[in-house]
Write a protein that holds these residues in place. Structure first.
Motif, PDB file in Angstrom:
ATOM      1  N   SER A  13       5.141 -12.024  -4.837  1.00 32.24           N
ATOM      2  CA  SER A  13       4.878 -10.658  -4.361  1.00 32.24           C
ATOM      3  C   SER A  13       4.793  -9.676  -5.525  1.00 32.24           C
ATOM      4  O   SER A  13       4.088  -8.665  -5.429  1.00 32.24           O
ATOM      5  CB  SER A  13       5.960 -10.216  -3.380  1.00 32.24           C
ATOM      6  OG  SER A  13       7.150  -9.857  -4.033  1.00 32.24           O
ATOM      7  N   LYS A  14       5.471  -9.957  -6.611  1.00 30.86           N
ATOM      8  CA  LYS A  14       5.374  -9.063  -7.774  1.00 30.86           C
ATOM      9  C   LYS A  14       4.014  -9.185  -8.445  1.00 30.86           C
ATOM     10  O   LYS A  14       3.525  -8.225  -9.047  1.00 30.86           O
ATOM     11  CB  LYS A  14       6.489  -9.354  -8.789  1.00 30.86           C
ATOM     12  CG  LYS A  14       7.869  -9.096  -8.257  1.00 30.86           C
ATOM     13  CD  LYS A  14       7.990  -7.702  -7.718  1.00 30.86           C
ATOM     14  CE  LYS A  14       9.150  -7.575  -6.804  1.00 30.86           C
ATOM     15  NZ  LYS A  14       8.848  -7.396  -5.411  1.00 30.86           N
ATOM     16  N   SER A  69       5.514  -7.999  -0.281  1.00 34.35           N
ATOM     17  CA  SER A  69       6.838  -7.488  -0.642  1.00 34.35           C
ATOM     18  C   SER A  69       7.753  -7.415   0.572  1.00 34.35           C
ATOM     19  O   SER A  69       8.955  -7.634   0.459  1.00 34.35           O
ATOM     20  CB  SER A  69       6.727  -6.117  -1.309  1.00 34.35           C
ATOM     21  OG  SER A  69       6.211  -5.160  -0.409  1.00 34.35           O
ATOM     22  N   GLU A  77      14.809  -4.700  -3.906  1.00 31.80           N
ATOM     23  CA  GLU A  77      13.551  -5.053  -3.236  1.00 31.80           C
ATOM     24  C   GLU A  77      13.279  -4.101  -2.077  1.00 31.80           C
ATOM     25  O   GLU A  77      12.130  -3.746  -1.822  1.00 31.80           O
ATOM     26  CB  GLU A  77      13.602  -6.501  -2.742  1.00 31.80           C
ATOM     27  CG  GLU A  77      12.324  -7.002  -2.132  1.00 31.80           C
ATOM     28  CD  GLU A  77      11.197  -7.213  -3.134  1.00 31.80           C
ATOM     29  OE1 GLU A  77      10.045  -7.270  -2.687  1.00 31.80           O
ATOM     30  OE2 GLU A  77      11.445  -7.301  -4.343  1.00 31.80           O
TER      31      GLU A  77
END
Length: 182
Positions: A68-69, A91, A133
């Protein structure tokens, strides 16, 4: 400058989360390897009945967080609505699995017993990553509330093409000059 408030705040948080997810992946993989090899009496490991489930979810959360990063980095580079969908959804999924690992970390701490320093580091990183997060998810979706913080879901320039009234299509009275927006 006001258009990049969300980007300037989200970029350091994205990098911090990426580094913490890589560290968590390394320590959790080491601990799971020791658990599979039945070396739980190692001085820096230990564990209890919830350790196997916690480590599996910690590895899954780390892998999803790292992926997701990458999508988030693409969104920070482009900073458009179409990249917001990929960054926002990945994310959110990474945060959801991190929350599951957080619950198992809390259960493992609650059960007690000897836990080595590497296992305690994985627990601490998962707990910290749950909060950071969530902050990242909120920052990525900040454009929903105001376009000052980033691209929102209600921006009208998504297609970047011509409007039907500009092309002289059906239902218009005049012939307009068609063009594209740069």
């Amino acid at each position: 400058m006001a258009q990049t408030v969300g980007r300037n705040v989200a970029a350091p948080l994205l990098f911090l989360n990426l580094v913490m997810y890589f560290i968590t992946l390394g320590f959790a993989s080491w601990c799971l390897n020791k658990l599979i090899n039945r070396q739980t009496n190692h001085p820096s490991f230990g564990g209890n009945g919830t350790t196997e489930f916690f480590l599996e979810f910690a590895i899954l959360a780390s892998v999803l967080g790292i992926v997701s990063k990458f999508a988030g980095g693409n969104h920070l580079r482009a900073w458009r609505n179409d990249s917001l969908a990929a960054a926002g959804s990945t994310s959110l999924v990474a945060w959801a699995v991190t929350v599951l690992a957080f619950g198992l970390a809390c259960k493992e701490i609650n059960v007690g017993g000897h836990r080595g320093w590497r296992l305690r580091i994985v627990e601490a990183l998962i707990i910290i990553l749950t909060v950071t997060e969530l902050l990242y998810v909120l920052l990525v979706h900040a454009g929903l509330y105001s376009s000052r913080y980033g691209p929102g879901y209600r921006d009208t320039d998504y297609g970047m093409g011509t409007h039907p009234a500009d092309t002289g299509g059906k239902g218009t009275t005049g012939v307009g000059a068609g063009g594209t927006r740069v």
